[in-house]
Design an enzyme around this catalytic site. Structure first.
Site, mmCIF file in Angstrom:
data_model
loop_
_atom_site.group_PDB
_atom_site.id
_atom_site.type_symbol
_atom_site.label_atom_id
_atom_site.label_comp_id
_atom_site.label_asym_id
_atom_site.label_seq_id
_atom_site.Cartn_x
_atom_site.Cartn_y
_atom_site.Cartn_z
ATOM 1 N N VAL A 103 0.872 -1.166 0.000
ATOM 2 C CA VAL A 103 0.000 0.000 0.000
ATOM 3 C C VAL A 103 0.917 1.226 0.000
ATOM 4 C CG1 VAL A 103 -1.768 1.290 1.255
ATOM 5 C CG2 VAL A 103 -1.763 -1.222 1.328
ATOM 6 N N CYS A 104 0.588 2.209 -0.830
ATOM 7 C CA CYS A 104 1.300 3.496 -0.821
ATOM 8 C C CYS A 104 2.781 3.250 -1.096
ATOM 9 C CB CYS A 104 1.023 4.196 0.520
ATOM 10 S SG CYS A 104 1.377 5.969 0.549
ATOM 11 N N THR A 105 3.674 3.898 -0.345
ATOM 12 C CA THR A 105 5.100 3.752 -0.623
ATOM 13 C C THR A 105 5.668 2.394 -0.204
ATOM 14 O OG1 THR A 105 5.562 4.942 1.434
ATOM 15 C CG2 THR A 105 5.603 6.219 -0.602
#
Lengths: 215, 215
Positions: A103-105
């Site tokens: 998720v995300c970075t």
């Protein structure tokens, strides 16, 4: 998904929602067991104002072969990505995992572990260049499924990713039931959740804030 | 919102996303300071599989007059609602709060504290009868703003509620910037997040699960 072990990585400087959104979804998949893991057991401070801590009950070595790996992002991801213990655990776990997700970075950690070389993947919109620099092929989609690797866009996209994973593992009805229980019927006051949708002056505000932080 | 103190209540059996969704949003409001509070400091186990704990850094008595009160829900809410210490803190804090808010079944705690007598409010769709029994006037909306009391529907609705609160306190641009940073551009694989939208057989599955748990 009976007897399926899901390991969610925690670290200091994590964006809490990256981990907690998917947790709420995946813990309701029948037979799934969620474990929060970290290099050391205990409380990990979250990024936003360091106002919260999430507790990891398990060390990485206690959960060597999870069926699902989930790597969240956040400012602390840059350090997690450089931690040999994290990378070693990821590489071993990825050999036998059913799904390896971010998720995300968190996608940058997957890339650093070598899972995304030339592979389509996504991350937070502000980190697409970093993802490319680490060898992945950045794709502007909310959830990218390529083989057993699933990457999600920024922060809240983890909820959508987890619903997709629930669908893949347990079918449409289970995924819809989970969505209903979480009353995930989004109605934000604005439609400004992506660079393509946000007004230009708001995008500039956010970029300016980001530049000031990096400067 | 300079110098605005936001107290998010934690307790064992909390639904993590009820608290963490709004936290991610509100911690980005300029000048706001988020504090996680509980009757006692320390780790509070979350509801889903008890797989996670959220750490409260502050006791209730340390934060007697927050500007914003936020009460999350979850299976543990029923006990929190009956805890005299919680009710006493809420009643005192509500006297001076700028906003008193809830997510999901946290509305039942607000009702038990006496804040919702004859007042329009919302909660998780499955708890509307309980909300009425506690004296409120249940409204099927995602976010209900009545005076300084704001209630949100189930779990994920806390994100929408917090964006609305950010908008009320800091204006449209700030709220949109926060939405953009969280990349809150929801794209769930289904449109099944409310009883009105979920297929009848999925609704029946969820109700059946709920009956088995209560039985």
């Amino acid at each position: 998904m009976a007897g399926v072990e899901i390991a969610i990585l925690l670290f200091d400087g994590i964006t809490a929602l990256d981990a907690v959104g998917p947790y709420e979804v995946l813990a309701m998949v029948p037979g799934a067991q969620v474990r929060f893991v970290a290099t050391e057991r205990g409380a990990k401070r979250t990024a936003r104002q360091a106002a919260l801590a999430l507790v990891a009950d398990h060390t990485l070595s206690e959960i060597p072969r999870p069926d699902v790996i989930l790597v969240p992002g956040g400012p602390g991801e840059a350090e997690a990505r450089r931690n040999p213990e994290v990378l070693s655990w990821l590489r071993q776990a990825h050999e036998t995992s059913r799904w390896t997700t971010s998720v995300c970075t968190g996608a940058l950690t997957l890339a650093a572990a070598g899972f995304l070389d030339g592979v389509d993947a996504t991350t937070h919109w502000s980190s697409m260049d970093d993802l490319a620099a680490l060898g992945a092929n950045p794709v502007t989609e909310r959830v990218v499924v390529r083989g057993k690797v699933i990457t999600a866009a920024g922060v809240s996209a983890g909820i959508d990713m987890a619903l997709r994973l629930a669908q893949l593992e347990a079918g449409d009805d289970v995924a819809m039931a989970i969505q209903l229980i979480l009353e995930y019927d989004p109605q934000p006051p604005f439609d400004a959740g992506s660079p393509a949708k946000a007004p230009a002056h708001v995008m500039e505000m956010v970029m300016d804030r980001s530049r000031r932080r990096s400067g």
